[in-house]
Scaffold this motif. Structure first.
Motif, PDB file in Angstrom:
ATOM      1  N   SER A  47      27.812  36.969  88.392  1.00 20.86           N
ATOM      2  CA  SER A  47      28.174  37.724  87.189  1.00 20.86           C
ATOM      3  C   SER A  47      29.014  36.888  86.241  1.00 20.86           C
ATOM      4  O   SER A  47      29.031  37.150  85.033  1.00 20.86           O
ATOM      5  CB  SER A  47      28.925  39.006  87.568  1.00 20.86           C
ATOM      6  OG  SER A  47      30.184  38.708  88.152  1.00 20.86           O
ATOM      7  N   MET A  48      29.715  35.870  86.768  1.00 21.07           N
ATOM      8  CA  MET A  48      30.499  34.971  85.913  1.00 21.07           C
ATOM      9  C   MET A  48      29.726  33.705  85.575  1.00 21.07           C
ATOM     10  O   MET A  48      29.769  33.212  84.446  1.00 21.07           O
ATOM     11  CB  MET A  48      31.814  34.600  86.609  1.00 21.07           C
ATOM     12  CG  MET A  48      32.685  35.800  86.909  1.00 21.07           C
ATOM     13  SD  MET A  48      33.183  36.717  85.433  1.00 21.07           S
ATOM     14  CE  MET A  48      34.479  35.656  84.815  1.00 21.07           C
ATOM     15  N   LYS A  52      27.860  31.695  81.578  1.00 24.06           N
ATOM     16  CA  LYS A  52      28.130  30.341  81.094  1.00 24.06           C
ATOM     17  C   LYS A  52      26.892  29.453  81.057  1.00 24.06           C
ATOM     18  O   LYS A  52      26.927  28.364  80.455  1.00 24.06           O
ATOM     19  CB  LYS A  52      29.177  29.665  81.993  1.00 24.06           C
ATOM     20  CG  LYS A  52      30.575  30.277  81.926  1.00 24.06           C
ATOM     21  CD  LYS A  52      31.248  29.969  80.606  1.00 24.06           C
ATOM     22  CE  LYS A  52      32.685  30.434  80.599  1.00 24.06           C
ATOM     23  NZ  LYS A  52      33.360  30.165  79.302  1.00 24.06           N
ATOM     24  N   THR A  69      21.940  38.568  87.472  1.00 16.88           N
ATOM     25  CA  THR A  69      23.098  39.379  87.861  1.00 16.88           C
ATOM     26  C   THR A  69      22.697  40.493  88.824  1.00 16.88           C
ATOM     27  O   THR A  69      23.526  40.970  89.602  1.00 16.88           O
ATOM     28  CB  THR A  69      23.775  40.003  86.632  1.00 16.88           C
ATOM     29  OG1 THR A  69      22.866  40.895  85.973  1.00 16.88           O
ATOM     30  CG2 THR A  69      24.226  38.935  85.656  1.00 16.88           C
ATOM     31  N   GLN A 173      36.463  37.093  89.448  1.00 16.06           N
ATOM     32  CA  GLN A 173      36.368  37.126  87.989  1.00 16.06           C
ATOM     33  C   GLN A 173      37.636  36.599  87.317  1.00 16.06           C
ATOM     34  O   GLN A 173      37.600  36.193  86.162  1.00 16.06           O
ATOM     35  CB  GLN A 173      36.057  38.549  87.520  1.00 16.06           C
ATOM     36  CG  GLN A 173      34.651  38.981  87.896  1.00 16.06           C
ATOM     37  CD  GLN A 173      34.302  40.374  87.421  1.00 16.06           C
ATOM     38  OE1 GLN A 173      35.184  41.194  87.180  1.00 16.06           O
ATOM     39  NE2 GLN A 173      33.017  40.658  87.297  1.00 16.06           N
ATOM     40  N   VAL A 176      37.473  32.218  88.720  1.00 13.66           N
ATOM     41  CA  VAL A 176      36.404  31.340  88.239  1.00 13.66           C
ATOM     42  C   VAL A 176      36.669  30.807  86.830  1.00 13.66           C
ATOM     43  O   VAL A 176      36.524  29.603  86.581  1.00 13.66           O
ATOM     44  CB  VAL A 176      35.035  32.042  88.332  1.00 13.66           C
ATOM     45  CG1 VAL A 176      33.967  31.280  87.553  1.00 13.66           C
ATOM     46  CG2 VAL A 176      34.614  32.169  89.796  1.00 13.66           C
ATOM     47  N   PRO A 177      37.057  31.661  85.847  1.00 14.11           N
ATOM     48  CA  PRO A 177      37.333  31.106  84.515  1.00 14.11           C
ATOM     49  C   PRO A 177      38.435  30.057  84.510  1.00 14.11           C
ATOM     50  O   PRO A 177      38.470  29.183  83.626  1.00 14.11           O
ATOM     51  CB  PRO A 177      37.752  32.347  83.703  1.00 14.11           C
ATOM     52  CG  PRO A 177      37.108  33.483  84.390  1.00 14.11           C
ATOM     53  CD  PRO A 177      37.153  33.137  85.846  1.00 14.11           C
ATOM     54  N   ALA A 209      32.802  27.040  90.398  1.00 12.08           N
ATOM     55  CA  ALA A 209      32.582  28.459  90.679  1.00 12.08           C
ATOM     56  C   ALA A 209      32.007  28.661  92.077  1.00 12.08           C
ATOM     57  O   ALA A 209      32.205  29.721  92.694  1.00 12.08           O
ATOM     58  CB  ALA A 209      31.640  29.063  89.639  1.00 12.08           C
ATOM     59  N   PRO A 272      30.551  42.092  82.501  1.00  9.35           N
ATOM     60  CA  PRO A 272      30.790  40.899  81.663  1.00  9.35           C
ATOM     61  C   PRO A 272      29.655  40.621  80.682  1.00  9.35           C
ATOM     62  O   PRO A 272      29.898  40.391  79.492  1.00  9.35           O
ATOM     63  CB  PRO A 272      30.936  39.766  82.690  1.00  9.35           C
ATOM     64  CG  PRO A 272      31.323  40.437  83.951  1.00  9.35           C
ATOM     65  CD  PRO A 272      30.610  41.756  83.941  1.00  9.35           C
ATOM     66  N   LEU A 285      35.050  37.276  79.435  1.00  6.88           N
ATOM     67  CA  LEU A 285      35.407  36.685  80.718  1.00  6.88           C
ATOM     68  C   LEU A 285      36.911  36.662  80.956  1.00  6.88           C
ATOM     69  O   LEU A 285      37.359  36.512  82.091  1.00  6.88           O
ATOM     70  CB  LEU A 285      34.844  35.268  80.818  1.00  6.88           C
ATOM     71  CG  LEU A 285      33.321  35.141  80.740  1.00  6.88           C
ATOM     72  CD1 LEU A 285      32.892  33.726  81.085  1.00  6.88           C
ATOM     73  CD2 LEU A 285      32.628  36.139  81.654  1.00  6.88           C
ATOM     74  N   ALA A 288      37.369  40.545  82.283  1.00  8.68           N
ATOM     75  CA  ALA A 288      36.349  41.240  83.069  1.00  8.68           C
ATOM     76  C   ALA A 288      36.851  41.601  84.462  1.00  8.68           C
ATOM     77  O   ALA A 288      36.412  42.587  85.054  1.00  8.68           O
ATOM     78  CB  ALA A 288      35.089  40.378  83.170  1.00  8.68           C
ATOM     79  N   PHE A 289      37.808  40.822  84.982  1.00 12.73           N
ATOM     80  CA  PHE A 289      38.314  41.067  86.333  1.00 12.73           C
ATOM     81  C   PHE A 289      39.078  42.383  86.434  1.00 12.73           C
ATOM     82  O   PHE A 289      39.255  42.927  87.531  1.00 12.73           O
ATOM     83  CB  PHE A 289      39.226  39.914  86.767  1.00 12.73           C
ATOM     84  CG  PHE A 289      40.570  39.897  86.094  1.00 12.73           C
ATOM     85  CD1 PHE A 289      41.660  40.504  86.690  1.00 12.73           C
ATOM     86  CD2 PHE A 289      40.732  39.290  84.854  1.00 12.73           C
ATOM     87  CE1 PHE A 289      42.895  40.489  86.069  1.00 12.73           C
ATOM     88  CE2 PHE A 289      41.967  39.277  84.229  1.00 12.73           C
ATOM     89  CZ  PHE A 289      43.051  39.876  84.844  1.00 12.73           C
TER      90      PHE A 289
END
Length: 467
Positions: A47-48, A52, A69, A173, A176-177, A209, A272, A285, A288-289
């Motif tokens: 989903s993340m 990207k 997703t 979420q 990862v960013p 990720a 997201p 992003l 989204a968490f």
């Protein structure tokens, strides 16, 4: 209690529980939690990652991205069907360690695949399906923990295991960013990619990720192998457990769990990309968490509410609240003639996430209670001890199997959003379908469980002793 296999396990015996059982059960619970958290993280990492891929040169369509997703949820839900029966066959300790270790495969694969823009779409499809291994873990983890706790604490224990496990969505979420912005494992992980977002170039390490989870997976698998226990009393063949397929209440609870957990995982997977599609000016992003965090926290912290007031009563409130939330989302995206509003959209989704978490806890609290109440009818000639053992086995199997069916919501919700966007340019059609489904869940729960003359409210509803 330090032996790998426990041959004497009597959680309903107050003396055994207070002197011996409680400490061992809690140790298994708190080792189970990080293993399940990591499983959720790997399960939904797409989903993340998907958000990207277009920035670093992958030329996939919006529909293809929504498919990516949705596929982990599809495979995870399918694997849960098989994982539901694994703990009584292999043992909770063994299966937790091995299933956690298996997640290294998709984590490593993601880290390698995203580094090459020429990686074909089918390879991403395969990796998305492999991420479903994390989804399968939930069914076995929940059925395992169900065996350890007495009925008075089972609802809260399952809520803690699932709730903190569900935090894996939020942890993933949030983390990862951050990790994709620097060469966390350089130079082992490879070169950075050039991301172009709205004409602005930057360097990212999208492979992180996947790679970031590998050390934690290895450590958690080792903790499960050396710190958890198998219960000899929880042993059962697949044929013995398969009796649940003939139980009406198994299928009814599957329907309700699609409405609670299916919504949680589906919204977590779709949120997201849906936000980025509907409100492109917002950096989805970054926050989204928060949705999965709210849902996981409400599940972990509200299990005691259902233990006290009855899961069926809480579940009835949940589906009413979910219908209100869907109406709010419809209004926020321009339904009913309103102007689209990101603030209302975000608030409405947080509302939905909160109530899915409450419903996840309440429906799982209902299952052992329903099975215990129904057992005298199903086994009228059996002794109380035999009925109790059968109810424990069937309840654990139904918990695992309903989690499998519920997880299909993680496939259908992103797919419904993608189909609605492609057909009409907006998510309204999908939202109206969700509204109708929640209404059906409210009706089913009321007719069979929440009304005053239901099986759970019958004057003859008494709990038999374990022996």
């Amino acid at each position: 209690m330090s032996r790998p296999v426990l041959t004497d396990w009597r959680p309903e015996d107050p003396e055994f529980w207070s002197t011996t059982g409680k400490a061992a059960a809690r140790r298994n619970l708190w080792i189970s939690v990080p293993n399940l958290l990591l499983a959720f993280s790997v399960w939904m990492v797409w989903s993340m990652v998907v958000a990207k891929l277009g920035l670093i040169g992958f030329k996939f369509t919006t529909d293809q991205l929504f498919w990516l997703t949705a596929l982990p949820a599809l495979s995870g839900a399918t694997l849960r069907i098989f994982y539901s029966f694994m703990v009584p066959i292999f043992g909770g300790r063994r299966w937790t360690a091995l299933s956690t270790l298996s997640l290294v495969v998709p984590a490593l694969g993601i880290g390698l695949a995203v580094q090459n823009p020429d990686t074909p779409y089918w390879a991403f499809v395969a990796l998305a399906l492999l991420c479903g291994l994390g989804g399968g873990n939930f069914a076995s983890s929940m059925s395992n923990i169900a065996f350890f706790f007495p009925k008075a604490e089972k609802g809260n224990a399952l809520a803690i295991n699932a709730g903190f496990g569900n935090l894996g969505f939020s942890v993933m979420q949030f983390l990862v960013p951050l990790v994709i912005t620097f060469g966390l494992f350089a130079p082992v992980i490879g070169a950075p990619q050039i991301a172009i977002d709205k004409g602005v170039e930057s360097q990212i390490w999208l492979q992180n990720a996947g790679f970031v989870w590998i050390p934690f997976l290895l450590a958690s698998a080792a903790a499960a192998w050396f710190g958890m226990n198998d219960l000899s009393s929880a042993k059962a063949s697949f044929a013995t457990q398969a009796v649940i397929f003939r139980r009406k209440h198994n299928w009814l609870m599957c329907w309700l769990y699609v409405g609670t957990f299916g919504s949680f995982i589906g919204f977590s997977a779709a949120f997201p990309l849906l936000t980025k599609t509907l409100f492109p000016e917002v950096n989805a992003l970054q926050f989204a968490f928060l949705g999965p965090l709210v849902g996981a926290a409400s599940r972990a912290l509200t299990g005691w509410v259902s233990d006290r007031w009855g899961g069926e009563n809480v579940t009835q409130i949940v589906f009413g609240a979910l219908m209100v939330g869907v109406l709010a989302v419809l209004y926020s995206v321009g339904g009913f003639g309103a102007e689209p509003s990101f603030v209302l959209f975000f608030a409405a989704f947080l509302w939905l996430f909160f109530w899915t978490g409450v419903g996840n806890a309440s429906t799982f609290q209902m299952i052992p209670a329903i099975v215990r109440v129904d057992m005298p009818r199903l086994m009228p000639q059996a002794t109380a001890a035999v009925r109790f053992k059968a109810s424990e086995m069937e309840a654990a199997a139904i918990i695992g199997f309903s989690s499998a069916i519920g997880a299909y919501g993680g496939f259908f919700i992103p797919k419904a959003f993608g189909d609605s966007m492609r057909a009409t340019g907006g998510p309204e059609s999908a939202l109206y379908a969700f509204l109708a489904f929640y209404l059906s869940c409210a009706i089913v729960n009321w007719v069979f469980y929440a009304r005053k003359r239901s099986m759970l409210h019958s004057p003859t509803n008494t709990t038999e002793p374990a022996a």
